[in-house]
Design a protein around this motif. Structure first.
Motif, short mmCIF file in Angstrom:
data_model
loop_
_atom_site.label_atom_id
_atom_site.label_comp_id
_atom_site.label_asym_id
_atom_site.label_seq_id
_atom_site.Cartn_x
_atom_site.Cartn_y
_atom_site.Cartn_z
N ASP A 71 0.84 -1.21 0.00
CA ASP A 71 0.00 0.00 0.00
C ASP A 71 0.87 1.25 0.00
O ASP A 71 0.63 2.20 -0.75
N MET A 72 1.87 1.26 0.87
CA MET A 72 2.73 2.44 0.99
C MET A 72 3.55 2.65 -0.27
O MET A 72 3.69 3.79 -0.74
N ALA A 73 4.10 1.58 -0.82
CA ALA A 73 4.90 1.69 -2.03
C ALA A 73 4.07 2.27 -3.18
O ALA A 73 4.53 3.17 -3.90
N LYS A 74 2.85 1.80 -3.33
CA LYS A 74 1.97 2.31 -4.38
C LYS A 74 1.66 3.78 -4.17
O LYS A 74 1.69 4.59 -5.11
N ALA A 75 1.38 4.16 -2.92
CA ALA A 75 1.02 5.55 -2.61
C ALA A 75 2.20 6.49 -2.85
O ALA A 75 2.02 7.64 -3.27
N LEU A 76 3.42 6.01 -2.57
CA LEU A 76 4.61 6.86 -2.68
C LEU A 76 5.30 6.76 -4.03
O LEU A 76 6.27 7.48 -4.28
N GLY A 77 4.84 5.86 -4.89
CA GLY A 77 5.40 5.75 -6.22
C GLY A 77 6.68 4.93 -6.30
O GLY A 77 7.52 5.16 -7.18
N TYR A 78 6.84 3.96 -5.38
CA TYR A 78 8.02 3.10 -5.39
C TYR A 78 7.60 1.67 -5.74
O TYR A 78 6.46 1.28 -5.52
N TYR A 122 11.81 -2.72 -3.75
CA TYR A 122 12.81 -1.68 -3.55
C TYR A 122 12.55 -0.92 -2.25
O TYR A 122 13.46 -0.70 -1.45
N LEU A 123 11.28 -0.54 -2.03
CA LEU A 123 10.96 0.22 -0.83
C LEU A 123 11.17 -0.62 0.43
O LEU A 123 11.59 -0.10 1.47
N SER A 124 10.90 -1.91 0.34
CA SER A 124 11.11 -2.79 1.49
C SER A 124 12.59 -2.82 1.87
O SER A 124 12.94 -2.72 3.05
#
Length: 255
Positions: free
Chosen positions: A174-181, A185-187
């Motif tokens: 959810d966070m990766a999608k919201a932040l554009g990552y 990679y974001l993990s």
């Protein structure tokens, strides 16, 4: 690196303490921090920039900047962490920071800051704002400004997202999608920045937010559980005890 949730949540938050031989490992929190060296000297590392603060010096560390402290021989240091609403007009400091965290004041300004911050234990909200704005003006006067790093930018985005959404069910995806990552990679970026996994971080963040509500707002346990994103009181009790070794009711009684 340690992330201090308790120094990252709330408004009108102001805490201070005096340390003897002040040492602290690399850590980060959302709120700014100000120190005053009462005795001795302390080495300060802020985002890789190392300086030494001596007796009579102040230093400010802006929010979301990794920092650590190391006493050289001996020290006595007053330390305060305060929420950003005290200095809400300092917009530039959201995107930049000074490579010179340590600063000196003229005698009149130093005496004012010591009286209002270090010595005054019954200061009002407006008096605190005045003193902290004065300190920030001294910080800016001595500043050599530098743009925050890309890691700092990613950290800011992550922390803002979590602060806005921790009361709802959220996942790394959810966070990766919201932040554009991209999620993987974001993990990896998250683990590198905070030295823990997303689930563990979110649980600690929610527990720290719950502790704040239980102590400062005297809210019922079921309301706190809902406000902090726990699906049920049972799950709230389980996670809270895992993080604190206490149930919420035990925490209230001991606080």
């Amino acid at each position: 690196m340690i992330y201090q949730t308790h120094n990252s949540i709330g408004n009108r938050y102001y805490q201070n303490i005096v340390y003897d031989n002040f040492n602290f490992v690399l850590h980060v929190h959302k709120f700014p921090e100000i120190i005053f060296v009462m005795e001795g000297e302390v080495q300060i590392n802020v985002a890789g920039e190392v300086q030494t603060a001596q007796k009579g010096d102040f230093a400010i560390v802006l929010g979301n900047l990794p920092h650590s402290y190391r006493t050289l021989n001996s020290s006595k240091v007053w330390v305060s962490v305060f929420s950003s609403d005290f200095i809400s007009g300092c917009e530039r400091l959201k995107t930049e920071y000074s490579t010179c965290s340590v600063f000196k004041c003229d005698d009149i300004t130093r005496a004012f800051l010591i009286k209002m911050l270090v010595e005054n234990h019954n200061v009002s909200y407006l008096e605190l704002k005045a003193a902290l704005y004065t300190a920030m003006s001294q910080y800016e006067k001595n500043a050599v400004f530098k743009r925050r790093s890309s890691d700092s930018g990613a950290m800011d985005k992550i922390l803002i997202y979590i602060a806005d959404n921790f009361s709802s069910p959220i996942t790394m995806s959810d966070m990766a999608k919201a932040l554009g990552y991209e999620a993987h990679y974001l993990s990896r970026k998250f683990n590198a920045l905070f030295n823990c996994g997303f689930s563990s971080f979110i649980n600690k963040y929610r527990v720290d937010a719950a502790k704040e509500m239980l102590l400062r707002q005297s809210m019922p346990i079921n309301t706190v559980a809902a406000c902090c994103g726990f699906g049920s009181v049972r799950n709230f009790n389980r996670v809270f005890k895992a993080k604190t070794d206490l149930t919420p009711r035990q925490f209230i009684k001991l606080s």
